[in-house]
Write a protein that holds these residues in place. Structure first.
Motif, PDB file in Angstrom:
ATOM      1  N   ILE A 175       4.175   2.504  -1.420  1.00 41.51           N
ATOM      2  CA  ILE A 175       3.031   1.722  -1.871  1.00 41.51           C
ATOM      3  C   ILE A 175       3.125   1.360  -3.351  1.00 41.51           C
ATOM      4  O   ILE A 175       2.704   0.270  -3.769  1.00 41.51           O
ATOM      5  CB  ILE A 175       1.717   2.496  -1.582  1.00 41.51           C
ATOM      6  N   LEU A 215       4.894  -2.004  -4.134  1.00 37.51           N
ATOM      7  CA  LEU A 215       4.385  -3.267  -3.615  1.00 37.51           C
ATOM      8  C   LEU A 215       3.789  -4.114  -4.737  1.00 37.51           C
ATOM      9  O   LEU A 215       2.985  -3.626  -5.516  1.00 37.51           O
ATOM     10  CB  LEU A 215       3.311  -3.022  -2.547  1.00 37.51           C
ATOM     11  N   HIS A 260       1.392  -7.130  -6.244  1.00 36.17           N
ATOM     12  CA  HIS A 260       0.099  -7.737  -5.941  1.00 36.17           C
ATOM     13  C   HIS A 260       0.168  -9.184  -6.421  1.00 36.17           C
ATOM     14  O   HIS A 260      -0.007  -9.460  -7.612  1.00 36.17           O
ATOM     15  CB  HIS A 260      -1.034  -6.980  -6.639  1.00 36.17           C
ATOM     16  N   SER A 295      -0.352  -4.768   2.367  1.00 36.92           N
ATOM     17  CA  SER A 295       0.246  -3.423   2.471  1.00 36.92           C
ATOM     18  C   SER A 295       0.909  -3.275   3.834  1.00 36.92           C
ATOM     19  O   SER A 295       1.588  -2.274   4.103  1.00 36.92           O
ATOM     20  CB  SER A 295      -0.805  -2.330   2.246  1.00 36.92           C
ATOM     21  N   SER A 319       2.717   0.315   4.632  1.00 37.87           N
ATOM     22  CA  SER A 319       2.884   1.105   3.416  1.00 37.87           C
ATOM     23  C   SER A 319       1.670   1.962   3.095  1.00 37.87           C
ATOM     24  O   SER A 319       1.708   2.753   2.157  1.00 37.87           O
ATOM     25  CB  SER A 319       3.174   0.177   2.223  1.00 37.87           C
ATOM     26  N   LEU A 320       0.601   1.803   3.869  1.00 34.08           N
ATOM     27  CA  LEU A 320      -0.634   2.558   3.630  1.00 34.08           C
ATOM     28  C   LEU A 320      -0.727   3.668   4.672  1.00 34.08           C
ATOM     29  O   LEU A 320      -1.369   3.536   5.698  1.00 34.08           O
ATOM     30  CB  LEU A 320      -1.835   1.618   3.730  1.00 34.08           C
ATOM     31  N   ASP A 363      -1.637   7.215  -0.710  1.00 39.21           N
ATOM     32  CA  ASP A 363      -1.200   5.822  -0.780  1.00 39.21           C
ATOM     33  C   ASP A 363      -2.373   4.906  -1.116  1.00 39.21           C
ATOM     34  O   ASP A 363      -2.243   3.972  -1.916  1.00 39.21           O
ATOM     35  CB  ASP A 363      -0.600   5.379   0.562  1.00 39.21           C
ATOM     36  N   TYR A 364      -3.515   5.183  -0.497  1.00 41.80           N
ATOM     37  CA  TYR A 364      -4.690   4.335  -0.732  1.00 41.80           C
ATOM     38  C   TYR A 364      -5.162   4.462  -2.175  1.00 41.80           C
ATOM     39  O   TYR A 364      -5.560   3.480  -2.801  1.00 41.80           O
ATOM     40  CB  TYR A 364      -5.800   4.731   0.239  1.00 41.80           C
ATOM     41  N   TRP A 376      -2.755   2.479  -4.291  1.00 37.82           N
ATOM     42  CA  TRP A 376      -3.005   1.044  -4.129  1.00 37.82           C
ATOM     43  C   TRP A 376      -4.250   0.634  -4.917  1.00 37.82           C
ATOM     44  O   TRP A 376      -4.241  -0.393  -5.604  1.00 37.82           O
ATOM     45  CB  TRP A 376      -3.180   0.690  -2.649  1.00 37.82           C
TER      46      TRP A 376
END
Length: 204
Positions: free
Chosen positions: A12, A15, A17, A29, A41-42, A47-48, A51
């Protein structure tokens, strides 16, 4: 809303944005959602949190594991609904009623963690909670606002089959094809170059 099981995707924290709207970055994601085997990826509350931080959303210290997992599941369910809505928009198909109802319910629920407050001569929304659920509240509200705007959205999907990320095409002539020219665009150019070389070699 049922969450589809998917294979692990890019970590994550790696990644980008680049969609032009936070709820689209949230859906991104998931990678290659237009392919038979998309990647996710979540995968964990951590991970959250990562993100959210990358998206500029403040989050409180970690809560208990059951609370964190429940919040993650709720977030992934919302992501499924937004994905269904985006896919229907791009395919020119009717938007699934279940996805609309779910987003409506989540947007209404978002009032639990925000309120209007004075801000420089006007009123602005302020978050009243900063847990993982409040991140989902914010995303639901922003997605509902995006989809309810008057007129068609400049919505596109990266044409790289191994990507498929959604983005808002704000280019002057609306001719953007890739989520990023430096990544997917350059890979496409490299593939075309290799294909031409192979044809030339076969011709010789």
């Amino acid at each position: 809303m049922t969450v589809v099981a998917r294979k692990p995707g890019t970590p994550i924290a790696k990644l980008a944005h680049r969609a032009g709207h936070r709820c689209l970055d949230f859906v991104n994601s998931l990678v290659a959602t237009n392919e038979p085997a998309p990647r996710d990826s979540l995968l964990s509350p951590s991970d959250y949190r990562i993100w959210a931080g990358m998206a500029g959303i403040a989050v409180d210290p970690q809560a208990s594991e059951p609370v964190e997992l429940a919040a993650l599941n709720r977030a992934r369910e919302l992501r499924e609904s937004i994905l269904q809505i985006l896919t229907a928009m791009l395919d020119g198909k009717p938007t699934p009623v279940g996805a609309i109802e779910h987003l409506t319910e989540e947007a209404a629920r978002s009032f639990r963690s925000r309120r209007l407050a004075p801000a420089d001569g006007h009123l602005a929304w302020q978050r009243t909670y900063h847990d993982l659920d409040s991140v989902t509240d914010l995303l639901a509200a922003e997605a509902a606002e995006l989809f309810s705007r008057a007129g068609p959205l400049p919505l596109k999907r990266c044409i790289d089959a191994d990507c498929g990320w959604f983005f808002l095409d704000t280019s002057r002539n609306k001719s953007r094809h890739w989520c990023s020219m430096t990544d997917c665009g350059n890979r496409a150019k490299a593939r075309r170059h290799r294909a031409r070389q192979q044809l030339e070699e076969c011709a010789n």
